[in-house]
Scaffold this motif. Structure first.
Motif, PDB file in Angstrom:
ATOM      1  N   VAL A 126       0.592  -0.608 -14.057  1.00 28.59           N
ATOM      2  CA  VAL A 126      -0.088   0.193 -13.034  1.00 28.59           C
ATOM      3  C   VAL A 126      -1.446  -0.402 -12.714  1.00 28.59           C
ATOM      4  CG1 VAL A 126      -1.188   2.427 -12.614  1.00 28.59           C
ATOM      5  CG2 VAL A 126       1.140   2.338 -13.505  1.00 28.59           C
ATOM      6  N   LEU A 127      -2.225  -0.748 -13.749  1.00 31.51           N
ATOM      7  CA  LEU A 127      -3.545  -1.335 -13.522  1.00 31.51           C
ATOM      8  C   LEU A 127      -3.432  -2.672 -12.790  1.00 31.51           C
ATOM      9  CD1 LEU A 127      -5.319  -0.537 -16.915  1.00 31.51           C
ATOM     10  CD2 LEU A 127      -5.722   0.548 -14.696  1.00 31.51           C
ATOM     11  N   PHE A 128      -2.467  -3.486 -13.225  1.00 33.29           N
ATOM     12  CA  PHE A 128      -2.270  -4.775 -12.567  1.00 33.29           C
ATOM     13  C   PHE A 128      -1.903  -4.581 -11.095  1.00 33.29           C
ATOM     14  CE2 PHE A 128       0.669  -7.999 -10.990  1.00 33.29           C
ATOM     15  CZ  PHE A 128      -0.043  -9.171 -11.210  1.00 33.29           C
TER      16      PHE A 128
ATOM     17  N   ILE B 127      -5.764 -10.130   2.824  1.00 31.55           N
ATOM     18  CA  ILE B 127      -4.911 -10.235   4.016  1.00 31.55           C
ATOM     19  C   ILE B 127      -5.472  -9.388   5.147  1.00 31.55           C
ATOM     20  CG2 ILE B 127      -2.625  -9.744   4.960  1.00 31.55           C
ATOM     21  CD1 ILE B 127      -1.447 -10.337   2.220  1.00 31.55           C
ATOM     22  N   TRP B 128      -5.886  -8.158   4.823  1.00 35.41           N
ATOM     23  CA  TRP B 128      -6.397  -7.246   5.854  1.00 35.41           C
ATOM     24  C   TRP B 128      -7.635  -7.839   6.525  1.00 35.41           C
ATOM     25  CZ3 TRP B 128      -4.036  -3.459   8.170  1.00 35.41           C
ATOM     26  CH2 TRP B 128      -4.763  -2.502   8.901  1.00 35.41           C
ATOM     27  N   GLY B 129      -8.527  -8.407   5.736  1.00 43.00           N
ATOM     28  CA  GLY B 129      -9.713  -9.027   6.306  1.00 43.00           C
ATOM     29  C   GLY B 129      -9.361 -10.204   7.194  1.00 43.00           C
ATOM     30  N   THR B 130      -8.350 -10.992   6.792  1.00 38.15           N
ATOM     31  CA  THR B 130      -7.903 -12.122   7.603  1.00 38.15           C
ATOM     32  C   THR B 130      -7.354 -11.652   8.940  1.00 38.15           C
ATOM     33  OG1 THR B 130      -7.357 -13.404   5.617  1.00 38.15           O
ATOM     34  CG2 THR B 130      -6.340 -14.107   7.690  1.00 38.15           C
TER      35      THR B 130
ATOM     36  N   TRP C 112       0.822  -1.205   0.000  1.00 33.20           N
ATOM     37  CA  TRP C 112       0.000   0.000   0.000  1.00 33.20           C
ATOM     38  C   TRP C 112       0.858   1.258   0.000  1.00 33.20           C
ATOM     39  CZ3 TRP C 112      -4.389  -1.581   3.985  1.00 33.20           C
ATOM     40  CH2 TRP C 112      -5.212  -2.534   3.370  1.00 33.20           C
ATOM     41  N   GLY C 113       2.047   1.194   0.602  1.00 36.06           N
ATOM     42  CA  GLY C 113       2.945   2.354   0.558  1.00 36.06           C
ATOM     43  C   GLY C 113       3.441   2.627  -0.848  1.00 36.06           C
TER      44      GLY C 113
ATOM     45  N   PRO D  69      -2.234  -6.931  -6.397  1.00 36.53           N
ATOM     46  CA  PRO D  69      -1.636  -6.912  -5.056  1.00 36.53           C
ATOM     47  C   PRO D  69      -2.364  -5.976  -4.093  1.00 36.53           C
ATOM     48  CG  PRO D  69       0.019  -6.514  -6.761  1.00 36.53           C
ATOM     49  CD  PRO D  69      -1.318  -6.360  -7.399  1.00 36.53           C
ATOM     50  N   VAL D  70      -2.674  -4.749  -4.559  1.00 32.50           N
ATOM     51  CA  VAL D  70      -3.204  -3.739  -3.651  1.00 32.50           C
ATOM     52  C   VAL D  70      -4.644  -4.031  -3.254  1.00 32.50           C
ATOM     53  CG1 VAL D  70      -3.836  -1.303  -3.451  1.00 32.50           C
ATOM     54  CG2 VAL D  70      -1.624  -1.943  -4.416  1.00 32.50           C
TER      55      VAL D  70
END
Length: 287
Positions: free
Chosen positions: A209-211, A224-227, A16-17, A216-217
């Motif tokens: 950029v779109l990928f 991952i954040w939800g987990t 995210w950074g 990942p983002v």
């Protein structure tokens, strides 16, 4: 956190950074409306394979329109107006204390003194940040970044209705609706060629950029954040997000040459300190 989950949290911080610098390069390839259209159009593709979560369409529309569409359109225009990626990442973190204020004003929730103090400190940091920005960066860009934080905060209030369901599924299905108004806006303001640029004039950078902003983002990041949120208390996971602007500043300084003067670093520290104070006050309130 377990070593595996700690590594996953740090991976989110890095992904995210870096995302803010990737967005900066993406705005050299696409207009803001075309960029947002394709980001959410591709982000919604898993909806063909995963069932709709037990959330109403009105809630999904609110999340998609505010937390997703509104947040990123204002963010894209802020960066397009000249706001550096690192500073943008700091300003959008104000969504945390703004959520507390909006909940107090709109939902009549009682905010603690610590939460109000955190907001006051963060606002003071924004003023310092504005003073540290060079004259060639318009104040309009700062205002647009603050609007990004504001719409994100409004979306947080709507997102409360989606508690208890998969964050990944909500993310995917909330991405289904934004491409429609975003594409119409792009057609009217940018023209068909700009909207269809990834197909008519594809570049490796544009598709990278779109990928990156989708796979990942968006997909991996929110999975991952939800987990983490399902595994640990929110008070333990939430502060991890404060590391994102720190990573964004360092990455942008290295890749784009974004200046990090002492005055600016002090202002950043004040903003993040205010946000951290608000997070701490909110965590204590939940105990």
């Amino acid at each position: 956190m377990s070593p595996l989950h700690l590594a996953a949290a740090l991976l989110i911080v890095a992904m995210w950074g870096l995302n803010f610098t990737v967005i900066r390069y993406g705005l050299d390839e696409f207009t803001p409306f075309a960029f947002a259209t394709w980001r959410f159009l591709l982000g919604a593709l898993p909806a063909f394979f995963i069932p709709k979560p037990a959330v109403s369409w009105s809630v999904l529309a609110g999340i998609g329109g505010l937390m997703f569409g509104g947040q990123f359109i204002f963010l894209f225009f802020a960066m397009g107006a000249g706001l550096p990626p690192g500073l943008t990442s700091v300003l959008v973190q104000l969504q945390g204390p703004l959520t507390v204020v909006l909940a107090a004003l709109l939902l009549r929730e009682h905010a603690t003194r610590g939460q109000w103090l955190g907001l006051a400190v963060a606002v003071a940091g924004v003023v310092l940040l504005a003073r540290s920005i060079s004259d060639d960066t318009p104040l309009l860009a700062i205002g647009l970044a603050l609007m990004s934080a504001f719409t994100w905060a409004l979306g947080n209030l709507v997102f409360r209705s989606a508690r208890g369901v998969s964050m990944f599924a909500v993310t995917v299905w909330a991405s289904v609706l934004p491409p429609i108004p975003l594409a119409l806006a792009s057609l009217v303001l940018d023209g068909p060629a700009a909207l269809a640029a990834p197909i008519l004039a594809p570049t490796w950078l544009g598709w990278f950029v779109l990928f990156y902003t989708v796979v990942p983002v968006m997909w991996l990041g929110y999975l991952i954040w939800g987990t983490l949120l399902r595994t640990y208390p929110a008070a333990k996971v939430g502060p991890v997000s404060l590391l994102v602007p720190c990573a964004a500043l360092a990455i942008s300084a290295y890749l784009t040459g974004e200046p990090l003067s002492a005055e600016r670093l002090v202002a950043v520290a004040v903003v993040l300190g205010g946000v951290a104070l608000g997070v701490y006050a909110s965590a204590r309130r939940l105990r």
